[in-house]
Design a protein around this motif. Sequence first.
Motif, PDB file in Angstrom:
ATOM      1  N   SER A  22       0.784  -1.117  -0.059  1.00  8.39           N
ATOM      2  CA  SER A  22      -0.019  -0.007   0.075  1.00  8.39           C
ATOM      3  C   SER A  22       0.898   1.417   0.018  1.00  8.39           C
ATOM      4  O   SER A  22       0.464   2.214  -0.464  1.00  8.39           O
ATOM      5  CB  SER A  22      -0.975   0.044   1.150  1.00  8.39           C
ATOM      6  N   ARG A  79       1.638   2.144  -3.503  1.00 12.80           N
ATOM      7  CA  ARG A  79       0.041   2.518  -4.151  1.00 12.80           C
ATOM      8  C   ARG A  79      -0.364   4.045  -3.627  1.00 12.80           C
ATOM      9  O   ARG A  79      -0.980   4.542  -4.576  1.00 12.80           O
ATOM     10  CB  ARG A  79      -0.890   1.585  -3.890  1.00 12.80           C
ATOM     11  N   THR A  80       0.352   4.370  -2.412  1.00 17.41           N
ATOM     12  CA  THR A  80      -0.358   5.823  -2.053  1.00 17.41           C
ATOM     13  C   THR A  80       0.683   6.793  -2.303  1.00 17.41           C
ATOM     14  O   THR A  80       0.065   7.890  -2.154  1.00 17.41           O
ATOM     15  CB  THR A  80      -0.653   5.400  -0.398  1.00 17.41           C
ATOM     16  N   TYR A  81       1.915   6.587  -2.267  1.00 19.75           N
ATOM     17  CA  TYR A  81       2.954   7.498  -2.525  1.00 19.75           C
ATOM     18  C   TYR A  81       3.984   7.407  -3.476  1.00 19.75           C
ATOM     19  O   TYR A  81       4.006   6.178  -3.961  1.00 19.75           O
ATOM     20  CB  TYR A  81       3.600   7.586  -1.052  1.00 19.75           C
ATOM     21  N   GLN A 138       3.927   2.927  10.685  1.00 19.66           N
ATOM     22  CA  GLN A 138       2.587   3.391  10.359  1.00 19.66           C
ATOM     23  C   GLN A 138       1.905   2.908  11.338  1.00 19.66           C
ATOM     24  O   GLN A 138       1.737   1.560  11.703  1.00 19.66           O
ATOM     25  CB  GLN A 138       2.510   2.776   8.895  1.00 19.66           C
ATOM     26  N   ASP A 143      -2.439   1.848  11.574  1.00 20.04           N
ATOM     27  CA  ASP A 143      -3.757   1.800  10.830  1.00 20.04           C
ATOM     28  C   ASP A 143      -4.912   1.371  11.982  1.00 20.04           C
ATOM     29  O   ASP A 143      -4.515   0.740  12.927  1.00 20.04           O
ATOM     30  CB  ASP A 143      -3.690   0.677   9.880  1.00 20.04           C
TER      31      ASP A 143
END
Length: 245
Positions: free
Chosen positions: A100, A103-105, A119, A121
Motif C-alpha cells: 500500500s 500504491r499511495t505515495y 505506520q 492503521d
Amino acid sequence: MTKKDLINSGKVKSVFTTDNDDEVLIEFRDDMTAGDGERKEVMSKKGSYNAVISSKIFKVLEDGGVKTQFINLIKTNEILATKLEMIPIEVIIRNIATGSLVRTYPIEDGTPLNPPIVQMDFKDDEFHDPMLNDSIIKALGIATQEEIDTLKDLAFKVNDILKEFFDDAGIILVDFKIEFGKDKDGNIVLGDEISPDSCRLWDKETFEMLDKELFRKGEDDKVMEAYVEVYNRIIPDEDKAKFDL
Ligand code: 5GP
C-alpha cells in the motif's frame, strides 16, 4: 487447561475462554482471506503452520526482552495466551517500500527504507483500516501519547530482533503488522500473531515471496508451499519431530 466458550471469531482465528480467567485459547483456523474478507479460501493445515511459526517468533521475542501474550502451544493449531484487552491499532513496520505504500505515495517498489517506516492503521473493516496519526489516535480516544510512543518503541524493537532472526534463515523481513493489548495490570503486551499472514517475507537470494502476498495476487497454488518453506527454515528439526505436519 479446558477450552470453554467462544468469545471472538475473527477472519482466521477464534478465541475461547479457559478455566483460568486470565488466559485465553486462540485457535488458528485454516481460513485465508483478502480484501477485508471479501475473498475467502480454506488452505489445509494453514492454521497449524501459522500457530507453530507464530509461537516460535513470540518465543524469540520473549528471549529478546519483548513481553508477549504467548504462554504455550497446546496443539499445533491452538495457543494458550494471556488475556488482553486489544488496542484497535495495526502497527506496521516497513523496511522496504512495497504494497500500500507504493500504491499511495510516489516511491518505487523495492526501495530500502532507512530508517524503517512505522505506520499505524485503525483496525476497522467497516472503515477499511484507515491510516492514523498521533492526533487522530488521541482524538478517537484509542491511546495516549505515552502509549503511542510505547507502541512505536516496541515495534522497532520487534523489527530489530526479527530482521536478524529471519536474515539467519535466508529471509528478508520486508514489512509486517503487529497488534498490542493491555493485560490485567495495564501493561502493554504484544498480542495476536506474527506469521506469513501478517508479514512480507522474501527469499534473500531469489527475492521469491514467502507469504500471504501470493494469495492476494491470486497465486493460491503457491501459498502453502511458501508457508511450509518458512516453517522448514525457522523451526529446528528436533521441534519439527514433535509436530505431525
Ligand atoms: P500493506 O499496508 O502494504 O498492505 O501491508 C503492510 C504489512 O502489514 C504487510 O506485511 C501486511 O501483510 C501487513 N498487514 C496490513 N494490514 C493487515 C491486515 O489487516 N491483516 C494482516 N494479517 N496483515 C496486515
